[in-house]
Design an enzyme around this catalytic site. Structure first.
Site, PDB file in Angstrom:
ATOM      1  N   SER A  80       0.816  -1.217   0.000  1.00  0.00           N
ATOM      2  CA  SER A  80       0.000   0.000   0.000  1.00  0.00           C
ATOM      3  C   SER A  80       0.846   1.263   0.000  1.00  0.00           C
ATOM      4  CB  SER A  80      -0.928   0.014   1.218  1.00  0.00           C
ATOM      5  OG  SER A  80      -0.189   0.030   2.419  1.00  0.00           O
ATOM      6  N   LYS A  85      -6.203   4.450   8.332  1.00  0.00           N
ATOM      7  CA  LYS A  85      -5.097   5.240   7.786  1.00  0.00           C
ATOM      8  C   LYS A  85      -5.456   6.724   7.716  1.00  0.00           C
ATOM      9  CE  LYS A  85      -3.051   1.475   5.093  1.00  0.00           C
ATOM     10  NZ  LYS A  85      -2.769   0.929   3.736  1.00  0.00           N
TER      11      LYS A  85
END
Length: 793
Positions: free
Chosen positions: A649, A692
């Site tokens: 990611s 996140k």
């Protein structure tokens, strides 16, 4: 003008409208499982399939309702099935070390036990009274008279011969003596000594002749005694048989259709000859004599009922939470007798397989594999279709004298519950696994959010609140629970299969509702419960945030910098997870060493992360090095990271950071980036998007939101957004933003404020665009590399 990549407020979370849904005030007969049609179908097929080997492995996450589905489905079926046979162990009179198993119809186990108990009581009442009856005494006396008469006749013959020799014969019990007769009088010892020597010697000679004659006539006396013993024993046996005949006639009539019981009663009847003669025939009463005799009969004849199924309960459903070898297969207990461990068939204890025999046994696969010998023992039992009670440690050289009970036929459907890791591990390492567990009931991790499943979710939540004694739920509270479930699934269109987590939130929210003295659980109570849970588990996230604020961990949220970018990570510790930004830095310099992943070189980068970095080379070659060789030396690092890193990611952020360092274009530090890319620059979805975003937002909020802070995520993750209210409120006030991107170029333009540039038909990028600068810089490095090679040549 509004940026099309910037998400509006309504896209940041699920907007729920419960208009048209029912809110039943009372709980219904509602299953606590939503969806899972595939698992339901597989379970129904596996349960219905009678062939051997069609046991079931239920695969899914804990809390997804696996046990509820199994128990509810089996409960409905088990009631329609007949109760299985009961089983008992009895003594093997020929070989006590091998007890015999008796099969009885359902509910007959305790009844049979009471019948044997009554038989023991009747035996105590019958004996020794039967040996005290006049008829028995007369017969016994007659037998004894026969021996006495034969003995007397023999002695009379000796007496007659003695009289002809003027000798008297005296009998004292079994002792026979002789004395001389003179003048019709028997001489005593003193008178005998006064006789002449010749007469005394003659007397002794005659006595020797009489004793020899006595021996001759009594030669068959031992045989007479043996005959008496045999006839007495036969008399005793006849008396015993006559006395117990009514007892066994009644028992044989009651259990005439149960072959095992009839066979056992026949063995008991034979064994009673010795037992009654040895222990029950004595007429001498001692203290506690009756209780001792009762204990003897109980230990010898009372059946040990292993399992006695109730007819009205149908087939048994057993869940064994602690599947040790003894708990599963049964055990044999011991008692200490003067320092020696002894046992008997009455010390045999049933295991879960005995209790579930004829029905269903539910086991936790992970626990089953932890305990030694259990998995192999279960496979052996299923393959042989028998239950054998044995000491599992005998193979290890532990010598213990024990019993070897007769095996019991096994007919059970075993249902293992476990994770996907356990299932695939067994499938790979055990070749016999698929032969015995042919059915896989695979639970989904998520449930599609349809009108039907939403209505079911509402009913389950209301039922849980009612059943647990909690306050009633308002519609807004149910909205909060739906939002929480969708956040767990990381999808606005799906519920999480972990329904138990939502049920736990109800209990926690109920506490806050009671403390506030409110009459119903509202959304504010749900939010309080979630906030309190996050606070309880949030010590580490707060520590990391504090280190960023005091400068221990270097993260910039203002200004611009070359070769530096804020990536986003998710940390999972224990049962909690939270997001945290991480600085990614890149350096570029002439050379042809390629892109060096410092994390991989330090053996901290795991395989998927390393793959993401390797894709960067493919991207650079595809977009920038079509007309000259790709020669570059660069290094990428996630700064101040001292633990293992995995996942791709960060590859979007790493690529943008690399291009920034390559083109010397500054990146706005108020942005944080997450996303995965492929070699063609397409941005791919990642996991943990909510955590996140919130992790970076907490840092910016603590430093002060100024309208320049934002997070860039893949467009494919738009449906995964279920952000917290404080993030949404900040977006509404215009001090924070969330952008979605589909390509690297879109990301570069957001981060730098410059045009990324699109390749035209001739393969060139617009002048002064970021991509144009990248090609120029790479060409410079390539030319330097060529010049260096020419100089060396």
């Amino acid at each position: 003008m509004t940026n099309p990549l910037k998400l509006p407020i309504e896209a940041l979370k699920l907007n729920i409208d419960l208009t048209g849904f029912e809110f039943p005030p009372a709980p219904r007969s509602q299953n606590t499982l939503l969806g899972q049609d595939r698992a339901r179908s597989a379970l129904a097929f596996g349960v219905a399939m009678p062939n051997p080997g069609y046991n079931i492995f239920v695969m899914g996450e804990s809390g997804s309702g696996r046990v509820s589905l199994i128990t509810n489905h089996l409960s409905e079926i088990a009631q329609t099935l007949p109760a299985p046979s009961s089983y008992a162990y009895v003594d093997n009179f020929d070989n006590p070390r091998e007890p015999i198993a008796i099969e009885l119809p359902a509910e007959q186990g305790q009844a049979f036990c009471k019948s044997i108990e009554k038989m023991c009581d009747d035996l105590l009442a019958t004996f020794p009274a039967a040996f005290e009856s006049p008829a028995y005494q007369q017969k016994k006396s007659a037998l004894e008279r026969q021996l006495t008469q034969a003995y007397n006749n023999a002695v009379d013959l000796v007496d007659k011969k003695a009289q002809t020799l003027n000798i008297a014969l005296f009998r004292d019990n079994d002792s026979i003596t002789f004395a001389p007769i003179r003048g019709h009088k028997t001489l005593n010892e003193e008178q005998f000594t006064q006789l002449p020597q010749s007469e005394r010697e003659l007397f002794h000679q005659q006595v020797e002749q009489l004793e020899e004659y006595l021996s001759d006539v009594l030669l068959e006396l031992p045989q007479w005694r043996r005959t008496l013993v045999e006839k007495t024993k036969q008399l005793n046996n006849d008396t015993i048989h006559t006395a117990i005949e009514p007892l066994f006639a009644e028992l044989n009539h009651v259990y005439q259709n149960i072959d095992d019981v009839i066979s056992y009663l026949a063995e008991v009847r034979k064994n009673l000859d010795n037992t009654v003669a040895d222990y029950l025939s004595s007429t001498r009463l001692e203290p506690r004599d009756t209780s001792n005799k009762r204990a003897l009969l109980t230990e010898q004849y009372m059946p040990n009922i292993l399992v006695d199924n109730k007819q009205e309960n149908g087939a048994p459903i057993v869940f064994e939470p602690h599947p040790t070898y003894q708990n599963l297969f049964g055990r044999i207990e011991y008692v200490s007798d003067q320092g020696t461990l002894v046992t008997s068939y009455r010390k045999i204890c049933a295991g879960s397989l005995h209790k579930a025999n004829g029905g269903y046994l539910i086991l936790d696969a992970e626990k089953l594999l932890i305990y030694p010998f259990v998995w192999e023992g279960l496979k052996r039992a299923l393959q042989s279709a028998t239950i054998e009670i044995e000491l599992p440690y005998s193979e290890l050289g532990v010598n213990t004298i024990t019993l070897k009970p007769e095996v019991i036929p096994l007919n059970v459907k075993v249902i293992l519950i476990g994770s996907c890791d356990t299932y695939y591990l067994l499938e790979e390492l055990d070749s016999e696994f698929n032969e015995m567990f042919k059915i896989l009931a695979d639970f989904d991790n998520t449930i599609p959010r349809t009108h039907e499943t939403t209505q079911g979710f509402i009913a389950v939540m209301i039922k849980q609140a009612t059943d647990s004694g909690a306050k009633p739920l308002t519609q807004e509270a149910i909205v909060g629970l739906i939002e929480h479930s969708c956040r767990l699934s990381e999808n606005q269109l799906q519920f999480s299969a972990r329904i138990n987590d939502s049920l736990e939130i109800i209990a926690e929210a109920n506490l806050f509702c009671q403390q506030a003295h409110d009459n119903a659980i509202d959304k504010k109570h749900i939010d309080l419960a979630l906030t309190a849970r996050e606070y309880r588990n949030g010590r580490l996230s707060q520590v990391i945030l504090d280190e960023m604020l005091d400068g221990t961990v270097l993260i910039d949220t203002d200004g611009a910098a070359i070769g530096k970018i804020n990536g986003l990570t998710v940390l999972e510790i224990g049962g909690s997870s939270f997001g945290a930004p991480a600085r990614i830095t890149t350096t570029v310099y002439p050379g042809s060493r390629g892109i060096i992943d410092i994390e991989r070189e330090a053996e901290l980068g795991q395989s998927i992360h390393s793959k993401g970095v390797l894709i960067l080379t493919g991207y650079l070659g595809h977009f920038y090095a079509q007309q000259f060789p790709l020669a570059i030396s660069a290094s990428i690092a996630i700064e101040q990271s001292y633990s293992y890193i995995d996942g791709d990611s960060a590859s979007l952020a790493e690529l943008c950071c690399l291009i920034s360092a390559l083109t010397r274009t500054p990146i706005q530090q108020g942005f944080a980036v997450t996303g995965s890319i492929n070699q063609y620059g397409e941005v791919q979805a990642i996991g943990g998007v909510n955590e996140k975003i919130e992790g970076f937002f907490r840092l910016c909020q603590a430093r002060g939101l100024n309208g320049q802070h934002a997070v860039i995520i893949p467009a494919a993750n738009k449906r995964n957004l279920m952000l917290k209210p404080d993030v949404i409120d900040a977006v509404a006030r215009g001090v924070f933003a969330v952008y979605v991107v589909s390509s690297v170029n879109e990301t570069l333009e957001l981060l730098t404020g410059q045009t990324a540039g699109t390749m035209d038909e001739t393969g060139n990028y617009p002048e002064n665009s970021i991509n144009f600068k990248a090609i120029l810089r790479l060409k410079e490095i390539a030319d330097l590399d060529i010049d260096e090679e020419e100089e060396k040549g």
